[in-house]
Write an enzyme that holds these catalytic residues in place. Structure first.
Site, mmCIF file in Angstrom:
data_model
loop_
_atom_site.group_PDB
_atom_site.id
_atom_site.type_symbol
_atom_site.label_atom_id
_atom_site.label_comp_id
_atom_site.label_asym_id
_atom_site.label_seq_id
_atom_site.Cartn_x
_atom_site.Cartn_y
_atom_site.Cartn_z
ATOM 1 N N ARG A 277 7.442 6.331 45.674
ATOM 2 C CA ARG A 277 6.043 6.711 45.457
ATOM 3 C C ARG A 277 5.121 5.736 46.204
ATOM 4 N NH1 ARG A 277 1.106 5.016 44.130
ATOM 5 N NH2 ARG A 277 1.976 3.690 42.499
ATOM 6 N N ASP A 278 5.067 4.495 45.731
ATOM 7 C CA ASP A 278 4.121 3.521 46.295
ATOM 8 C C ASP A 278 4.464 3.204 47.753
ATOM 9 O OD1 ASP A 278 1.957 1.818 46.272
ATOM 10 O OD2 ASP A 278 2.720 0.472 44.746
ATOM 11 N N HIS B 161 2.949 -5.776 38.193
ATOM 12 C CA HIS B 161 3.095 -5.088 39.483
ATOM 13 C C HIS B 161 2.432 -5.959 40.552
ATOM 14 C CE1 HIS B 161 2.808 -1.203 41.977
ATOM 15 N NE2 HIS B 161 1.962 -2.011 42.604
ATOM 16 N N HIS C 230 2.116 -7.410 44.697
ATOM 17 C CA HIS C 230 2.341 -7.230 46.131
ATOM 18 C C HIS C 230 2.552 -8.611 46.747
ATOM 19 C CE1 HIS C 230 1.192 -2.875 46.914
ATOM 20 N NE2 HIS C 230 1.168 -3.007 45.610
ATOM 21 N N CYS D 260 -0.829 -2.680 51.861
ATOM 22 C CA CYS D 260 -2.233 -2.761 51.494
ATOM 23 C C CYS D 260 -3.017 -2.222 52.677
ATOM 24 C CB CYS D 260 -2.601 -4.222 51.229
ATOM 25 S SG CYS D 260 -4.371 -4.502 51.200
ATOM 26 N N ASN E 244 4.720 -4.176 48.481
ATOM 27 C CA ASN E 244 5.095 -4.540 47.116
ATOM 28 C C ASN E 244 6.147 -5.638 47.166
ATOM 29 O OD1 ASN E 244 4.226 -1.585 47.065
ATOM 30 N ND2 ASN E 244 4.359 -2.038 44.892
#
Lengths: 310, 310
Positions: free
Chosen positions: B13-14, B205, B207, B238, B247
């Protein structure tokens, strides 16, 4: 926790020694002179090894004599033997950094000496420094693991620390030479070293080979360590892990500590300005993060469409 | 400290949402099926957003219905609105993950909604889940800082957590969306959240934009957090920091925790085998460290000349 942290730069020694091409002497001097103005506590300028062993640092005397020495900054050099020590003393260094391995196989592979042989040689070197006032540091490689042997027993590390102090070493750097350390191990080993030898000067030296570099620095900090080796741009590396990151990156480390509200004495913007010059100097990109992403206080403009709706 | 940690995978997903090209549906399904066999606690499979907003995830139904669901693994999806929630429920997801921003500007830029508007919409979404047994998680973006506004007040974060719990959210993910968090801030915020809401299910969570990803995970761990989002290979990123890491990398995180002696439930070798397939799948290298350097227990052969002397 200490109120002030000491950041010790190793790029021009630990970093430059493994670069594929020779960095011109005047460029080395210019970089060190810039670094001297950033507030770093110590700079490992070069290594007084045989030019055949490390051709990249064959200009050790010229570099050490060419730099402008700023009061408050300690200038240290790596010294592998008595001859190297005499060359270093002739250049009036503030500190010599001896290096030995905690593991037999790495010692033999890297230095062609077992830890026992290194300790014997250190005695001769320290003899040469007597009366000079030069600080004697020893870097203990593979203190957190050996790439050939694996685990290095913590008791072995403590025994070697005691023996180093016994022969007159004043500062000891615990080195995670190939990036094997984890934060639990770092916390345990650093806390125990500080507990056993509260008066000794310990430095932590980490590599970011497996992404844990700053996590290990945090663990060392939490265990009371206040001196950290780091390399501008994250230069350096591990000859056994091609493509892996090198030493922890000075500007990334200083950035983290500053964000945490800790005092490093370093002007991060000046440090970043020096780091920005690296890729042109060495001919390739560097692993450091802050050079790419900017500091965490960097502000981005709102997207264009939001302005249009203002 | 918890005895078991929960590792939650977000790469499909991310990570995939920002890749420059569409990953074929069958490749997504194959990767998720491999990940399901690694011992991960949760997998964020996809996002039920508009295909126009995120074309890379336009196959959300096909992926969610195509995967083989392994008992013990929770399958979660990102849901932006009531329609997305209905689509997700039709696919019998275990969890929906709502997303809002802690800062007005980031909320408007990323979601076109202020935090207030997000909370209102969440109420409608939660209404739709009533009686389904589906777990409702909310990800609070920019909880550690906003790339437009800078500092996000910690009190604002606590207020939003309370309001999320009040409207029926069951789990809350504290997101360092653009890699601005530092370990001191993470420790403070996570410890306080755990103190105020000891029964709530919190996920951290992070990064790795500024190299502090694993250091922040360590700080969260030390503050009692036991659930961590991470992305295979370190995918993600990002949009404001081109070239920066994404991440935190799942295999790097699991490797660190395992080296620390912590139980993650994850089979690291299987996870690494899955990560190895990523570069071919997405067409470029990934930022993860362990894929390049190998695990810390990797042994290297002695140099040839040492064998010659044996």
């Amino acid at each position: 926790m200490s109120t002030r942290l000491y950041i010790q730069e190793v790029a021009t020694r630990d970093g430059f020694q493994i670069e594929s091409s020779f960095i011109p002497t005047e460029d080395k001097i210019a970089l060190i002179d810039r670094l001297s103005e950033t507030g770093l506590a110590k700079i490992e300028v070069t290594s007084f090894t045989s030019p055949k062993a490390i051709p990249n640092l064959r200009d050790a005397e010229d570099v050490m004599r060419g730099i402008r020495r700023v009061p408050g900054v300690e200038y240290t050099v790596l010294v592998p033997n008595v001859k190297g020590c005499e060359r270093a003393l002739a250049c009036e260094v503030d500190e010599i950094n001896l290096v030995m391995s905690a593991s037999d196989t790495h010692g033999l592979a890297n230095l062609r000496m077992t830890p026992e042989q290194s300790l014997e040689q250190f005695k001769s070197i320290i003899e040469v420094t007597r009366g000079t006032g030069v600080f004697v540091n020893a870097s203990l490689s593979t203190a957190f693991g050996c790439p050939f042997e694996g685990v290095v027993a913590e008791d072995r590390v403590y025994t070697l620390i005691q023996r180093l102090l016994d022969i007159g070493v004043q500062g000891i750097t615990l080195c995670d030479t190939t990036g094997m350390a984890d934060p639990a191990q770092v916390g345990r080993l650093c806390a125990e070293a500080r507990r056993r030898w509260p008066e000794a000067v310990f430095t932590a030296h980490f590599h970011n080979t497996r992404g844990m570099g700053l996590a290990n620095a945090l663990a060392a900090l939490n265990a009371g360590i206040d001196r950290f080796d780091a390399s501008l741009g994250g230069l350096g590396g591990c000859p056994y892990a091609p493509g892996a990151s090198g030493n922890i990156c000075t500007e990334d480390l200083v950035h983290m500590f500053q964000r945490m509200g800790l005092e490093t004495g370093v002007d991060l913007d000046r440090l970043l300005a020096a780091a920005t010059s690296l890729p042109a100097l060495i001919g390739h990109d560097v692993p450091g993060s802050i050079l790419k992403a900017g500091k965490a206080d960097r502000r981005y403009p709102k997207p264009q469409w939001m302005h249009a709706q203002d």
